[in-house]
Design a protein around this motif. Structure first.
Motif, PDB file in Angstrom:
ATOM      1  N   ILE A  35      12.991  -6.085  -0.781  1.00  0.00           N
ATOM      2  CA  ILE A  35      12.783  -5.778  -2.196  1.00  0.00           C
ATOM      3  C   ILE A  35      12.408  -4.309  -2.346  1.00  0.00           C
ATOM      4  O   ILE A  35      11.593  -3.784  -1.582  1.00  0.00           O
ATOM      5  CB  ILE A  35      11.679  -6.662  -2.807  1.00  0.00           C
ATOM      6  N   ASP A  36      13.016  -3.660  -3.322  1.00  0.00           N
ATOM      7  CA  ASP A  36      12.658  -2.285  -3.673  1.00  0.00           C
ATOM      8  C   ASP A  36      11.415  -2.335  -4.553  1.00  0.00           C
ATOM      9  O   ASP A  36      11.410  -2.973  -5.609  1.00  0.00           O
ATOM     10  CB  ASP A  36      13.820  -1.618  -4.412  1.00  0.00           C
ATOM     11  N   VAL A  37      10.352  -1.673  -4.129  1.00  0.00           N
ATOM     12  CA  VAL A  37       9.074  -1.776  -4.839  1.00  0.00           C
ATOM     13  C   VAL A  37       9.146  -1.150  -6.227  1.00  0.00           C
ATOM     14  O   VAL A  37       8.617  -1.699  -7.194  1.00  0.00           O
ATOM     15  CB  VAL A  37       7.951  -1.114  -4.013  1.00  0.00           C
ATOM     16  N   SER A  38       9.811  -0.011  -6.360  1.00  0.00           N
ATOM     17  CA  SER A  38       9.813   0.707  -7.635  1.00  0.00           C
ATOM     18  C   SER A  38      10.565  -0.036  -8.727  1.00  0.00           C
ATOM     19  O   SER A  38      10.241   0.093  -9.914  1.00  0.00           O
ATOM     20  CB  SER A  38      10.421   2.098  -7.455  1.00  0.00           C
ATOM     21  N   ASP A  55      10.908 -16.313  -0.509  1.00  0.00           N
ATOM     22  CA  ASP A  55      11.183 -15.401  -1.620  1.00  0.00           C
ATOM     23  C   ASP A  55       9.978 -15.251  -2.540  1.00  0.00           C
ATOM     24  O   ASP A  55       9.710 -14.157  -3.060  1.00  0.00           O
ATOM     25  CB  ASP A  55      12.419 -15.843  -2.402  1.00  0.00           C
ATOM     26  N   GLU A  56       9.212 -16.338  -2.729  1.00  0.00           N
ATOM     27  CA  GLU A  56       8.042 -16.258  -3.606  1.00  0.00           C
ATOM     28  C   GLU A  56       6.886 -15.531  -2.924  1.00  0.00           C
ATOM     29  O   GLU A  56       6.143 -14.785  -3.582  1.00  0.00           O
ATOM     30  CB  GLU A  56       7.625 -17.655  -4.037  1.00  0.00           C
ATOM     31  N   LEU A  57       6.721 -15.726  -1.628  1.00  0.00           N
ATOM     32  CA  LEU A  57       5.666 -15.013  -0.923  1.00  0.00           C
ATOM     33  C   LEU A  57       6.002 -13.521  -0.836  1.00  0.00           C
ATOM     34  O   LEU A  57       5.108 -12.673  -0.914  1.00  0.00           O
ATOM     35  CB  LEU A  57       5.463 -15.602   0.475  1.00  0.00           C
ATOM     36  N   ALA A  58       7.273 -13.201  -0.695  1.00  0.00           N
ATOM     37  CA  ALA A  58       7.694 -11.793  -0.715  1.00  0.00           C
ATOM     38  C   ALA A  58       7.387 -11.168  -2.069  1.00  0.00           C
ATOM     39  O   ALA A  58       7.009  -9.988  -2.154  1.00  0.00           O
ATOM     40  CB  ALA A  58       9.176 -11.675  -0.393  1.00  0.00           C
ATOM     41  N   ALA A  59       7.543 -11.944  -3.128  1.00  0.00           N
ATOM     42  CA  ALA A  59       7.202 -11.449  -4.468  1.00  0.00           C
ATOM     43  C   ALA A  59       5.705 -11.182  -4.576  1.00  0.00           C
ATOM     44  O   ALA A  59       5.268 -10.233  -5.254  1.00  0.00           O
ATOM     45  CB  ALA A  59       7.648 -12.447  -5.526  1.00  0.00           C
ATOM     46  N   ALA A  60       4.888 -12.019  -3.919  1.00  0.00           N
ATOM     47  CA  ALA A  60       3.446 -11.791  -3.913  1.00  0.00           C
ATOM     48  C   ALA A  60       3.105 -10.505  -3.153  1.00  0.00           C
ATOM     49  O   ALA A  60       2.240  -9.729  -3.570  1.00  0.00           O
ATOM     50  CB  ALA A  60       2.728 -12.985  -3.295  1.00  0.00           C
ATOM     51  N   TYR A  61       3.779 -10.279  -2.023  1.00  0.00           N
ATOM     52  CA  TYR A  61       3.578  -9.028  -1.291  1.00  0.00           C
ATOM     53  C   TYR A  61       4.084  -7.833  -2.099  1.00  0.00           C
ATOM     54  O   TYR A  61       3.538  -6.725  -1.994  1.00  0.00           O
ATOM     55  CB  TYR A  61       4.268  -9.086   0.068  1.00  0.00           C
ATOM     56  N   LEU A  62       5.112  -8.048  -2.900  1.00  0.00           N
ATOM     57  CA  LEU A  62       5.571  -6.995  -3.801  1.00  0.00           C
ATOM     58  C   LEU A  62       4.459  -6.610  -4.769  1.00  0.00           C
ATOM     59  O   LEU A  62       4.279  -5.431  -5.090  1.00  0.00           O
ATOM     60  CB  LEU A  62       6.805  -7.476  -4.574  1.00  0.00           C
ATOM     61  N   MET A  63       3.702  -7.601  -5.230  1.00  0.00           N
ATOM     62  CA  MET A  63       2.561  -7.328  -6.101  1.00  0.00           C
ATOM     63  C   MET A  63       1.546  -6.433  -5.404  1.00  0.00           C
ATOM     64  O   MET A  63       1.011  -5.486  -5.998  1.00  0.00           O
ATOM     65  CB  MET A  63       1.933  -8.651  -6.531  1.00  0.00           C
ATOM     66  N   LEU A  64       1.270  -6.696  -4.119  1.00  0.00           N
ATOM     67  CA  LEU A  64       0.353  -5.823  -3.378  1.00  0.00           C
ATOM     68  C   LEU A  64       0.920  -4.416  -3.258  1.00  0.00           C
ATOM     69  O   LEU A  64       0.204  -3.431  -3.460  1.00  0.00           O
ATOM     70  CB  LEU A  64       0.105  -6.397  -1.978  1.00  0.00           C
ATOM     71  N   ALA A  65       2.221  -4.326  -2.919  1.00  0.00           N
ATOM     72  CA  ALA A  65       2.847  -3.013  -2.774  1.00  0.00           C
ATOM     73  C   ALA A  65       2.912  -2.271  -4.092  1.00  0.00           C
ATOM     74  O   ALA A  65       2.906  -1.041  -4.120  1.00  0.00           O
ATOM     75  CB  ALA A  65       4.259  -3.176  -2.200  1.00  0.00           C
ATOM     76  N   ARG A 102       4.934   1.685  -0.179  1.00  0.00           N
ATOM     77  CA  ARG A 102       5.222   1.890  -1.592  1.00  0.00           C
ATOM     78  C   ARG A 102       6.720   1.933  -1.890  1.00  0.00           C
ATOM     79  O   ARG A 102       7.123   2.013  -3.041  1.00  0.00           O
ATOM     80  CB  ARG A 102       4.564   3.178  -2.078  1.00  0.00           C
ATOM     81  N   HIS A 103       7.546   1.884  -0.847  1.00  0.00           N
ATOM     82  CA  HIS A 103       8.997   1.940  -1.033  1.00  0.00           C
ATOM     83  C   HIS A 103       9.647   0.553  -0.997  1.00  0.00           C
ATOM     84  O   HIS A 103      10.409   0.202  -1.887  1.00  0.00           O
ATOM     85  CB  HIS A 103       9.630   2.822   0.045  1.00  0.00           C
ATOM     86  N   TYR A 104       9.343  -0.205   0.047  1.00  0.00           N
ATOM     87  CA  TYR A 104      10.044  -1.471   0.262  1.00  0.00           C
ATOM     88  C   TYR A 104       9.085  -2.567   0.708  1.00  0.00           C
ATOM     89  O   TYR A 104       8.014  -2.290   1.263  1.00  0.00           O
ATOM     90  CB  TYR A 104      11.127  -1.325   1.344  1.00  0.00           C
ATOM     91  N   VAL A 105       9.515  -3.809   0.493  1.00  0.00           N
ATOM     92  CA  VAL A 105       8.872  -4.995   1.069  1.00  0.00           C
ATOM     93  C   VAL A 105       9.936  -5.732   1.871  1.00  0.00           C
ATOM     94  O   VAL A 105      11.024  -6.015   1.363  1.00  0.00           O
ATOM     95  CB  VAL A 105       8.309  -5.931  -0.017  1.00  0.00           C
ATOM     96  N   VAL A 106       9.635  -6.002   3.132  1.00  0.00           N
ATOM     97  CA  VAL A 106      10.533  -6.782   3.988  1.00  0.00           C
ATOM     98  C   VAL A 106       9.803  -8.043   4.408  1.00  0.00           C
ATOM     99  O   VAL A 106       8.707  -7.972   4.985  1.00  0.00           O
ATOM    100  CB  VAL A 106      10.971  -5.977   5.233  1.00  0.00           C
ATOM    101  N   GLY A 107      10.383  -9.189   4.103  1.00  0.00           N
ATOM    102  CA  GLY A 107       9.816 -10.470   4.507  1.00  0.00           C
ATOM    103  C   GLY A 107      10.765 -11.207   5.435  1.00  0.00           C
ATOM    104  O   GLY A 107      11.970 -11.245   5.175  1.00  0.00           O
ATOM    105  N   VAL A 108      10.229 -11.781   6.500  1.00  0.00           N
ATOM    106  CA  VAL A 108      11.057 -12.460   7.510  1.00  0.00           C
ATOM    107  C   VAL A 108      10.420 -13.799   7.861  1.00  0.00           C
ATOM    108  O   VAL A 108       9.191 -13.902   7.994  1.00  0.00           O
ATOM    109  CB  VAL A 108      11.198 -11.594   8.779  1.00  0.00           C
ATOM    110  N   TRP A 109      11.250 -14.815   7.991  1.00  0.00           N
ATOM    111  CA  TRP A 109      10.812 -16.132   8.472  1.00  0.00           C
ATOM    112  C   TRP A 109      11.719 -16.562   9.602  1.00  0.00           C
ATOM    113  O   TRP A 109      12.935 -16.346   9.567  1.00  0.00           O
ATOM    114  CB  TRP A 109      10.875 -17.170   7.359  1.00  0.00           C
TER     115      TRP A 109
END
Length: 736
Positions: free
Chosen positions: A315-318, A455-465, A542-549
């Motif tokens: 996900i692109d943070v900006s 995908d939802e947990l990555a969205a939560a990490y996007l919130m942190l970023a 601050r640029h990207y979020v990468v989530g892996v399972w």
């Protein structure tokens, strides 16, 4: 008699005039119809393209068959190689730019040749007439030819030559179920019609004459012969030079089967229903990033136990736009579970939830980042969690406890917060699968005793970023910004960036490649579910979020499923391949953090009794009312008659190993026994605790040891002792 004859002549004259007038009126009507009657050119100029899922820049990610089960890809004339246009005109209608839809010279030639041979040996169809024939699905009959000619004349008055040749190139049959030059170019050469060479363009231009008979995959000799014929036509009409012709006829076919682009299959098939009647749907995915991510996953899984699957999301943070989304390692493999979208499958996240617990605690003044926590075996009523490696650190700061992903401190923190508050927080971050009560999850929620979607947990990490502001990730391209919702304070998230930034492991067990030092700053967190069923990793800045399972689609455990060993190397590899941005990769502190004098012993805001202090930057919105009381208690203890001392073993004690069962164990005893809980350490490693209800039995090990203890007030005591073996005694006696 003469009068009768004259009357007859007058009658025939009048009848001829009437017939001539009627014919003239009919002719004028036809001319008026030809000139002024409206004609819907869309039937002839528009094609029936295969629906497509496009990436953010318009590059196709996934093609679907159209309603006629054909591969048809519409392209503008400027997106088609000029050689193909020239070759098509040369072989199909070399006077295309000179006639008005019907080539009378070709018609005359065809009539003469067909009469001479007594059969239909030659046709006179122009490219315009062929467009009409294909569009109306007409047959090769005389009446149909007349209608084609009539409609071709009308079409030429309402469309440009470029529009007509473009329609032909998008509608002509090129073999099998391939319609249009673009789909044929992808099938035969694996590239766009814009990239065709002269020999390839000539071969393609010759196929519509008899696409089945000339199929280059089945009959390459026939295709070459037809191609060379097309090249000779191009040379004859001066569309290529002699040298180009000679080089092209010597070129082999080089045709083979190429599959159409089928990237992001899980996402594309889900989005197909949103196409409706549209020809395409543009997503936020990036073709190159999606392709590289799918390749990285397949390559990574080859190094692990067979039967494992993986999913990833970027996900692109900006912009909150999803740049890549891989639901499983190989959708088309045919293996069991390969079509399960693991990005949307609920799985246990393990320690991946811990950063949110820490951030929420800081936001609620329940935790300071430098606060000292006790990592030791602890019973929480009926719940007795353990650390992953069953090793304990004893006194440890909150930051280090998060970095080392220790379980006991995390459970103590959620106990302070309350499971209800933590659960409500997680739901606000979009974790829709947490639909049970707080009692159902209990304190184990902090350790991932639940199920969430990648995908939802990555969205939560996007919130942190995104420094505490939640934005729903977007996968369909939109030019409207998604609304933001404040979940955490900016201050807490800025501090969390500092807490989660730690050195990237240099080498991972069982991994044949090493991670290199990354120039960009980043945060990372892993998770491993109970019984090693799921491995997670999230890497962000601050640029990207990468989530892996990683895990088994049909459930099941594996020794490889450890977050730091299996998921983190893949997440870092993916992150390393992303294009750096010019903007800062870490947040600007601004006014988010404030310097506060903290007790070096407890990690709490210092009181007047704290002798050793340090300056720590904590979230600016945190209250410092919760002062250190540990130092005051320690002072009171020092002033009492019961200072902390180690009574057994005594300083300088020496023990001899017996080798008997339970014979090499000693009971540890302090001066505050029965009055306080005592934590024991040996050689810097935490052993456990003793109190009024339980003793601590130490198993002796050969060597010189440093034994220390600490009470609840933070007072410490230390002694040294030695353990020797019987063989050491014999050696000493031998040399006496």
């Amino acid at each position: 008699m003469r009068n009768v004859f004259k009357m007859a002549i007058d009658f025939f004259k009048r009848r001829r005039l009437r017939i001539g007038g009627a014919f003239l009126l009919l002719l004028l009507g036809m001319v008026a119809l030809f000139l002024f009657c409206p004609m819907d050119t869309r039937l002839y100029l528009d094609s029936n393209p295969s629906p497509q899922i496009l990436d953010r820049s318009g590059t196709p990610l996934y093609f679907f068959l159209n309603k006629q089960n054909q591969w048809a890809m519409e392209k503008g004339l400027d997106e088609i190689d000029a050689y193909l246009t020239k070759a098509t005109i040369a072989v199909e209608d070399h006077r295309f730019f000179k006639h008005h839809g019907v080539d009378m010279l070709a018609v005359s030639r065809a009539v003469f040749q067909n009469l001479f041979e007594g059969r239909i040996a030659s046709g006179a169809s122009t490219i315009t007439m062929q467009v009409v024939k294909i569009s109306r699905k007409m047959k090769r009959r005389i009446p149909d030819k007349i209608i084609q000619a009539w409609l071709a004349l009308r079409l030429e008055r309402r469309a440009t030559k470029n529009q007509i040749i473009q329609a032909y190139l998008n509608k002509a049959p090129y073999g099998m179920n391939l319609v249009g030059c673009e789909s044929a170019a992808w099938r035969y050469w694996g590239k766009s019609a814009k990239e065709l060479t002269l020999p390839e363009a000539a071969l393609l231009a010759g196929l519509p004459r008899s696409p089945t008979y000339l199929n280059p995959l089945k009959y390459p000799e026939r295709a070459i012969k037809r191609r060379n014929f097309v090249l000779s036509k191009m040379l004859k009409h001066q569309l290529i030079s002699q040298s180009e012709y000679e080089s092209a006829v010597k070129t082999p076919v080089n045709v083979r089967w190429h599959s159409f682009t089928h990237l992001a299959p899980h996402t594309s098939l889900k989005l197909k229903n949103k196409l409706g009647s549209a020809d395409y749907l543009q997503t936020t995915l990036d073709y190159e990033i999606q392709k590289a991510t799918e390749e990285n996953i397949r390559d990574h899984l080859q190094k692990l136990e067979s039967g494992l699957n993986a999913a990833a999301i970027i996900i692109d943070v900006s912009t909150a736009e999803v740049l890549a989304r891989v639901g499983s390692s190989d959708y088309f493999s045919g293996q069991k579970g390969c079509r399960v979208d693991c990005c949307a499958s609920p799985r246990s996240p393990g320690s991946a939830l811990k950063p949110f617990i820490y951030a929420l605690a800081m936001d609620n003044n329940q935790l300071y980042p430098c606060e000292i926590l006790m990592d030791s075996p602890t019973d929480f009523g009926l719940y007795s969690p353990e650390n992953y490696n069953r090793d304990y650190a004893g006194r440890i700061s909150a930051t280090l406890a998060l970095q080392r992903s220790l379980n006991i401190p995390a459970v103590k923190i959620i106990e302070r917060l309350g499971t209800e508050k933590a659960l409500s927080f997680f739901r606000r971050t979009g974790l829709s699968t947490l639909n049970q009560t707080a009692e159902h999850y209990g304190l184990g929620l902090a350790l991932g005793d639940c199920e969430v979607r990648l995908d939802e947990l990555a969205a939560a990490y996007l919130m942190l970023a995104n420094l505490g502001s939640y934005r729903q990730p977007q996968i369909i391209k939109s030019y409207f910004e998604t609304p933001e919702m404040r979940i955490l304070s900016r201050s807490a998230c800025v501090k969390l960036f500092e807490m989660l930034e730690s050195p990237v492991p240099v080498e991972f067990s069982r991994m044949p490649y090493k991670t290199v030092t990354m120039s960009t700053r980043l945060c990372w967190k892993t998770g491993t579910s109970s019984q090693k069923r799921d491995a997670w990793a999230f890497v962000f800045n601050r640029h990207y979020v990468v989530g892996v399972w990683l895990g088994k689609t049909q459930s099941g455990s594996s020794p490889d499923l450890v977050g730091a060993d299996a998921a983190l190397p893949l997440a870092l590899r993916i992150f390393r391949g992303l294009k750096p941005k010019a903007s800062p990769d870490f947040p600007d502190i601004q006014n988010s953090l404030s310097p506060v004098k903290m007790c070096a012993h407890s990690g709490l805001p210092a009181s007047a009794e704290c002798l050793h202090t340090m300056i720590v930057y904590i979230p600016a919105n945190q209250s410092i009312a919760r002062k250190c009381v540990t130092c005051l208690d320690a002072r009171r203890t020092r002033m009492s008659d019961n200072p902390l001392k180690i009574l057994h073993p005594v300083q300088g004690a020496e023990f001899i190993l017996t080798g008997e069962i339970n014979g090499d164990r000693i009971r540890l005893k302090s001066s505050l026994e029965g009055r306080d809980k005592i934590h024991w350490y040996q050689d810097g490693k935490y052993l456990g605790a003793s109190d009024s209800g339980s003793d601590y039995l130490l198993t002796l090990a050969e060597g010189l040891h440093k034994l220390s203890c600490m009470n609840s007030s933070g007072d410490t005591a230390q002694i040294n002792y030695r353990v020797i073996s019987p063989s050491d005694i014999e050696s000493k006696n031998k040399f006496k």
